[in-house]
Design an enzyme around this catalytic site. Structure first.
Site, PDB file in Angstrom:
ATOM      1  N   GLY A   1       0.834  -1.199   0.000  1.00  0.00           N
ATOM      2  CA  GLY A   1       0.000   0.000   0.000  1.00  0.00           C
ATOM      3  C   GLY A   1       0.864   1.242   0.000  1.00  0.00           C
ATOM      4  N   ALA A   2       0.156   2.358  -0.054  1.00  0.00           N
ATOM      5  CA  ALA A   2       0.894   3.625  -0.041  1.00  0.00           C
ATOM      6  C   ALA A   2       0.373   4.471   1.095  1.00  0.00           C
ATOM      7  CB  ALA A   2       0.690   4.337  -1.370  1.00  0.00           C
TER       8      ALA A   2
ATOM      9  N   GLU B   1       5.950   4.157   1.329  1.00  0.00           N
ATOM     10  CA  GLU B   1       5.264   2.907   1.014  1.00  0.00           C
ATOM     11  C   GLU B   1       4.968   2.086   2.272  1.00  0.00           C
ATOM     12  OE1 GLU B   1       8.458   1.982  -1.333  1.00  0.00           O
ATOM     13  OE2 GLU B   1       7.509   2.473  -3.242  1.00  0.00           O
ATOM     14  N   VAL B   2       3.967   1.266   2.118  1.00  0.00           N
ATOM     15  CA  VAL B   2       3.670   0.289   3.170  1.00  0.00           C
ATOM     16  C   VAL B   2       4.000  -1.088   2.578  1.00  0.00           C
ATOM     17  CG1 VAL B   2       1.930  -0.653   4.728  1.00  0.00           C
ATOM     18  CG2 VAL B   2       1.802   1.741   4.030  1.00  0.00           C
TER      19      VAL B   2
ATOM     20  N   GLU C   1       1.913  -5.314  13.327  1.00  0.00           N
ATOM     21  CA  GLU C   1       1.451  -6.652  12.946  1.00  0.00           C
ATOM     22  C   GLU C   1       0.889  -6.580  11.534  1.00  0.00           C
ATOM     23  OE1 GLU C   1      -2.245  -8.120  14.812  1.00  0.00           O
ATOM     24  OE2 GLU C   1      -2.432  -6.128  15.713  1.00  0.00           O
TER      25      GLU C   1
ATOM     26  N   MET D   1      -1.756  -7.399   8.625  1.00  0.00           N
ATOM     27  CA  MET D   1      -3.183  -7.684   8.503  1.00  0.00           C
ATOM     28  C   MET D   1      -3.436  -8.167   7.065  1.00  0.00           C
ATOM     29  SD  MET D   1      -4.313  -7.014  11.504  1.00  0.00           S
ATOM     30  CE  MET D   1      -6.051  -6.667  11.498  1.00  0.00           C
TER      31      MET D   1
ATOM     32  N   ASP E   1     -10.896   9.926  12.967  1.00  0.00           N
ATOM     33  CA  ASP E   1     -10.963   9.519  11.555  1.00  0.00           C
ATOM     34  C   ASP E   1     -11.377   8.051  11.442  1.00  0.00           C
ATOM     35  OD1 ASP E   1     -10.839   9.695   8.860  1.00  0.00           O
ATOM     36  OD2 ASP E   1      -8.648   9.690   8.710  1.00  0.00           O
TER      37      ASP E   1
ATOM     38  N   ASN F   1      -9.892   2.917   7.487  1.00  0.00           N
ATOM     39  CA  ASN F   1      -8.874   2.943   8.537  1.00  0.00           C
ATOM     40  C   ASN F   1      -8.977   1.761   9.497  1.00  0.00           C
ATOM     41  OD1 ASN F   1      -7.625   5.196   7.558  1.00  0.00           O
ATOM     42  ND2 ASN F   1      -9.004   6.608   8.640  1.00  0.00           N
TER      43      ASN F   1
HETATM   44  P1  AMP Z   1      -1.991   3.766   6.027  1.00  0.00           P
HETATM   45  O1  AMP Z   1      -0.873   4.644   5.694  1.00  0.00           O
HETATM   46  O2  AMP Z   1      -1.945   3.242   7.421  1.00  0.00           O
HETATM   47  O3  AMP Z   1      -3.325   4.295   5.642  1.00  0.00           O
HETATM   48  O4  AMP Z   1      -1.754   2.467   5.111  1.00  0.00           O
HETATM   49  C1  AMP Z   1      -1.877   2.469   3.715  1.00  0.00           C
HETATM   50  C2  AMP Z   1      -2.301   1.101   3.215  1.00  0.00           C
HETATM   51  O5  AMP Z   1      -1.308   0.147   3.546  1.00  0.00           O
HETATM   52  C3  AMP Z   1      -3.586   0.581   3.868  1.00  0.00           C
HETATM   53  O6  AMP Z   1      -4.721   1.014   3.190  1.00  0.00           O
HETATM   54  C4  AMP Z   1      -3.401  -0.893   3.797  1.00  0.00           C
HETATM   55  O7  AMP Z   1      -3.828  -1.370   2.553  1.00  0.00           O
HETATM   56  C5  AMP Z   1      -1.908  -1.077   3.919  1.00  0.00           C
HETATM   57  N1  AMP Z   1      -1.576  -1.373   5.317  1.00  0.00           N
HETATM   58  C6  AMP Z   1      -1.293  -0.485   6.277  1.00  0.00           C
HETATM   59  N2  AMP Z   1      -1.019  -1.124   7.430  1.00  0.00           N
HETATM   60  C7  AMP Z   1      -1.112  -2.421   7.177  1.00  0.00           C
HETATM   61  C8  AMP Z   1      -0.962  -3.590   7.975  1.00  0.00           C
HETATM   62  N3  AMP Z   1      -0.660  -3.532   9.259  1.00  0.00           N
HETATM   63  N4  AMP Z   1      -1.138  -4.752   7.400  1.00  0.00           N
HETATM   64  C9  AMP Z   1      -1.457  -4.820   6.082  1.00  0.00           C
HETATM   65  N5  AMP Z   1      -1.639  -3.783   5.299  1.00  0.00           N
HETATM   66  C10 AMP Z   1      -1.447  -2.548   5.823  1.00  0.00           C
END
Ligand code: AMP
Length: 991
Positions: free
Chosen positions: A642-643, A648-649, A714, A716, A760, A765
């Site tokens: 993800g972003a 990046e995530v 962790e 998900m 939020d 989220n």
């Molecule tokens: P965020 O910046 O937390 O909104 O994360 C961006 C995207 O990364 C999310 O919409 C998820 O698709 C992915 N993501 C974030 N945290 C996790 C996690 N702990 N496990 C799996 N995917 C994640």
């Protein structure tokens, strides 16, 4: 009279007699008579002795069949003093004790002979002499004994035509008992005109016979009156049931048969014999019944079969009688339906189509736990691996031998995939393992809270403390994270209570009042939240020990008390000092966390509350206080998932020394960041690190000492909830959805208890793991405003996710747990509509306006009425009227416990008055989607409008509707698609 004259006198009537003989031909004697002598059987001279020689004369003649016979006659009626003897040959007695002499003769009536008066006689004598041997021609009159005088019944008989004919007389005399080997008979004539046509000597016997399948031999009766008892012997291929016996009477008749024989298996009775059963027939038991035909699906190719063999794929159970058709295992059960309730499931099925020809069907249910296992042993992709369920899974009434088509399976693990194999079995299933089939159904249990703690023990009590221990709940339904111990003085009736948390199954409560009764309740917590509380457990602290101080030791006591006070003071001082130090380096996982509440609210300081990292002068200090620094070498990055706002995530793995490798998500801070960006990036970790709850995303640690800077959480597997729901439209049962919602509410309750306002809360989220557990994430601060693409600038300059935010937060930035509750209502709506966008394509401005004017989102299609009511409660304008997260959790718990309540949908019940689909004079625009409205349950949706059918509505123009004051906010897509998914959204019915 000369010889010829005598002949003339006699022959004429004899011929007449012969021609009128009524005897039948051939002569058949009764079977029980054995002839010793039969004069008719001899066609040559009989050779009997006649004395004197002019007495009895042997004459040849023919009978009515012209068979030559030998007769004797005498007719010296004209002369006085006749004494003519005729003696038979020696007759062997054989086994007879008594013999019968049958004489057939004619005797002329003296009146019919002229001139014979005075000399003519009408009788003759019958005599016998016993000897052991044949004496040849030796004859002595005086050695003979008289048997009887023989007279004729009637000498002449008148015929129908008036003729006088000679009548044939038959006389039978018994002779016996005989003892010698043989005997002679003699006929003494004393002047009669007699023709002895035949002499027969016989004795009687019981002839051999078969009665009741027992054969009895020829038996000669005794001379006396008594019967002879004879034992029979069973005919071939038969066996004695009761010893067969019969009695032989003196008359040569069998009397009183007793006992019988029965044909052996494979034989049947046919004409007094036991004959083999024919092919295609069988007889399995001893008896005289006929051999029955082979039952269906069986055969016998040979004669004398004891039973019939089964055709291919047909069997006979051990207890099946041979007369029963051969049968086969049943087909599998049909239409298996599962109804899941938390961690139990009721399985129902229909009777198999083919019972295999038997009535003894039972069902067996096998429970398997199945997981998709990748080649690397992880749960990512790969093959389905099943293992038998744990032994403590309960089946009600039982797992095997079920006679009804239903079973309840309890004590399954929460949120786990199970496969149940249901097999119909009958008496021959064990014989045909290859033919056995089962119906399988796969289910996923819901999340379920642990069962209550039921056993609590008091270990030690003192004046101010008590030590307790308890047993783990019978059904933990997951790993128990900790126990909550709530206690209060009995007198205070729960108005003020204390809560402790303990990881193990024991606790010591200190600081209690002496001599006071307390009530205590314990509840366990798992990833699914808290279970029900234990029943109240009462304990009393010990009373103050009453002791008096005597004058002589009062000084000692005083010194002791002073030193004790000094020690206590010192301890308190030390405690405060250590407490301070501990507060600074707060442990993230204390074994016991103590919270004190008064009237249900936070009462005493020292409780864990959320600390805003921005209050730290140096925010990086906050990171190190709340987050663990990880060594970058322990982290392996796999791929980008993800972003985020700052970079990046990725997904990856974390292996800490001496710990198991785990999957993690890694958020990176992209290069070229400013100090502020770094601070904001790490602020999320500082916030996340303060939380420890199964429904809050867990922080594993941060990497700040090397680059890139990383936040490790962790992993998900299912990503964010909104896209997950959209991907799985209509795929979950009501209970599964409520399970997810319960997790989110439980996480939010924890946050609000910690004093953290999320601001939020939205499905995007929330993250979902592979077990469908939902966890709250996104703990940015300014990020709430900056990061979220949904956030929009308000008139007051802030950036807010309008559709999810409570009106007071939009209007004057009043963000509270109550505004989070509003957002929760929107999340609830998103979940129930499988990720539909709230207020669809309405503009933010229109949303603000509509909500302000009292409009609310309509219930998603098939939304349970209770859940829609909960949404509306969350969307109360007055924020204090919105439910607290604790209440939301308990409402959802009740729903999970009573899934039946989910069946009543909001679409079918009367709706509250403040829907978006409502009478209004507002300017909220009407979508141009009326064409798609044909299938709407319009009467309900437009409550208060007098349109009664969808057809009418569809024909109605937008203008018409406006005229009656109807304003519809909402696009057709979801409503139409919801209608399409009406059936699929119900609990799946696996077959
Ligand atoms: P965020 O910046 O937390 O909104 O994360 C961006 C995207 O990364 C999310 O919409 C998820 O698709 C992915 N993501 C974030 N945290 C996790 C996690 N702990 N496990 C799996 N995917 C994640």
């Amino acid at each position: 009279m000369d010889c010829n004259a005598r002949s003339l006198l006699f022959i004429l009537p004899l011929l007449l007699l012969l021609s009128r003989f009524p005897s039948a031909f051939p002569i058949i004697y009764p079977p029980n008579e054995v002839n010793l002598l039969d004069s008719k059987a001899s066609q040559g001279e009989l050779g009997w002795i006649s004395y004197p020689s002019h007495g009895w004369e042997e004459i040849s003649g023919v009978d009515e069949h012209y068979t030559p016979i030998r007769t004797f006659q005498v007719c010296n009626v004209m002369e006085y003093s006749q004494n003519n003897w005729l003696r038979t040959n020696w007759i062997a007695r054989q086994s007879a004790q008594k013999v019968y002499v049958e004489l057939k003769f004619t005797l002329r009536d003296c009146n019919s002979i002229p001139l014979v008066l005075g000399t003519c006689k009408e009788t003759f004598n019958l005599l016998y002499q016993e000897t052991d041997e044949n004496q040849g021609g030796h004859f002595r009159e005086h050695l003979f004994s008289k048997i009887d005088t023989i007279a004729a019944d009637e000498s002449f008989t008148q015929t129908d035509l008036g003729d006088r004919i000679l009548k044939l007389n038959t006389e039978v005399r018994e002779v016996g008992p005989l003892t010698k080997k043989g005997f002679y008979l003699a006929f003494q004539d004393v002047g009669a005109c007699v023709a002895l046509v035949s002499v027969r000597v016989y004795f009687k016997k019981c002839p051999n016979t078969v009665r009741n399948l027992a054969s009895f031999p020829d038996t000669v009766p005794m001379d006396s009156q008594s019967l002879v008892e004879v034992k029979g012997s069973c005919v071939n291929h038969s066996k004695e049931e009761e010893p067969p016996r019969m009695y032989c009477s003196t008359e040569g008749e069998w009397l009183v048969p007793i006992g019988k024989c029965l044909c052996n298996p494979g034989y049947e009775e046919r004409s007094n014999t036991c004959q083999m059963c024919r092919a295609g027939f069988y007889k399995s038991a001893v008896g005289n019944a006929e051999c029955p035909k082979c039952p269906p699906h069986s055969f016998s190719h040979h004669e004398g079969s004891l039973h019939c063999g089964c055709e291919k794929n047909y069997f006979r159970a051990e207890d099946d009688p041979p007369s029963m058709a051969c049968t086969r295992p049943p087909s599998p059960p049909r239409n298996v339906i599962s109804s899941i309730n938390e961690t139990s499931v009721i399985l129902d099925w229909s009777w198999p189509e083919d019972a295999g020809g038997r009535k003894d069907i039972t069902f067996t249910v096998v429970c398997k736990r199945c997981r998709v296992v990748g080649a690397d042993g992880s749960s990512n992709g790969g093959a389905l691996r099943c293992e038998p369920c744990r032994n403590n899974v309960r089946f009600l009434p039982r797992a095997a031998g079920l006679q009804n088509t239903t079973v309840m399976v309890c004590d399954l693990l929460a949120h786990t995939n199970y496969t149940f194999e249901i097999e119909a079995q009958n008496g021959v299933s064990v014989m045909a393992p290859k033919m056995r089939q089962y119906a399988a159904v796969t289910i996923t249990t819901n999340q379920a809270a642990p069962s209550p703690v039921t056993v609590i023990r008091k270990e030690r009590t003192s004046r101010n403390s008590v030590s307790l221990s308890w047993q783990e709940p019978e059904r933990p339904n997951g790993i128990i994270l900790d126990y909550e111990i709530k206690y209060y003085e009995k007198e205070e009736q729960e108005t003020s209570y204390t809560i402790l948390r303990a990881r193990g199954c024991n606790v010591t409560l200190n600081g209690l009042k002496s001599n006071t009764a307390y009530l205590l309740q314990i509840r366990a917590r798992t990833a699914a939240g808290y279970g029900a509380s234990s029943p109240s457990f009462q304990f009393e602290t010990s009373p103050d020990s009453a002791f008096s101080i005597s004058s002589e030791n009062s000084q000692v006591v005083l010194i002791a008390i002073s030193s004790a006070v000094a020690i206590i003071l010192l301890t308190v001082l030390l405690y405060v000092l250590i407490g301070r130090i501990c507060c600074r380096s707060k442990s993230k996982h204390p074994d016991e966390k103590r919270l004190h509440f008064g009237n249900g609210h936070l009462r005493l300081p020292g409780i864990r509350t959320y600390v805003d990292p921005h209050t730290y002068e140096d925010p990086s200090q906050a990171v190190h206080e709340f987050a663990k620094e990880l060594d970058a070498s322990c982290i392996a990055i796999d791929k980008v998932v993800g972003a985020g706002e700052f970079g990046e995530v990725c997904s990856g793995r974390l292996r800490l020394p001496s710990k198991k490798e785990i999957c993690v998500a890694i958020k990176t801070l992209k290069g070229g960041y400013t100090d502020k960006q770094r601070r904001d990036f790490l602020a999320e970790a500082s916030i996340m690190g303060q939380f420890d709850h199964p429904n809050i995303i867990r922080l594993e640690g941060v990497v700040t000492r090397s680059k890139p800077v990383m936040i490790v959480t962790e992993y998900m597997e299912n990503g964010s909830l909104d896209s997950f729901l959209r991907k799985n439209d209509a795929q979950f049962t009501g209970i599964q959805l409520v399970g997810m919602l319960r997790g989110i509410a439980s996480g939010m309750k924890y946050l609000s208890d910690m004093g953290y306002v999320h601001r939020d809360l939205a499905a995007r989220n929330i993250l979902v793991n592979s077990n469908l557990v939902c966890k709250v994430s996104d703990f940015g601060l300014s990020r709430v405003l900056e990061d979220d693409p949904e956030a929009a600038y308000t008139t007051r300059g802030g950036k807010i996710p309008i559709r999810w935010t409570a009106p007071e937060a939009i209007a004057y930035r009043k963000f509270t747990s109550a505004s989070d509750a509003w957002s929760y209502g929107i999340v609830l709506w998103e979940v129930m509509s499988y990720g539909e966008r709230p207020y669809w394509e309405m503009s933010n401005q229109d949303v603000i306006k509509a909500v302000d004017e009292g409009y609310r989102l309509p219930p998603p299609m098939d939304c349970p009425a209770t859940l829609y009511q909960l949404m509306l409660d969350c969307w109360q304008k007055e924020r204090n009227n919105r439910p607290k997260f604790e209440q939301i959790v308990s409402i959802l718990d009740k729903l999970i416990r009573n899934p039946g309540s989910l069946k009543i949908t909001a679409n079918t019940t009367s709706r509250p008055a403040n829907l978006l689909l409502e009478r209004s004079s507002s300017e909220v625009p009407m979508g141009d989607w009326m064409d798609g409205m044909r299938t709407l349950p319009c009467k309900e949706a437009f409550s208060g409008v007098s349109y009664s059918s969808c057809d009418t509505l569809a024909k109605t123009s937008t203008e018409d509707l406006k005229k009656v004051g109807v304003t519809i906010v909402g696009p057709p897509k979801k409503i139409v698609s919801s209608l399409k998914s009406v059936d699929t959204k119900n609990d799946p019915v696996p077959v």
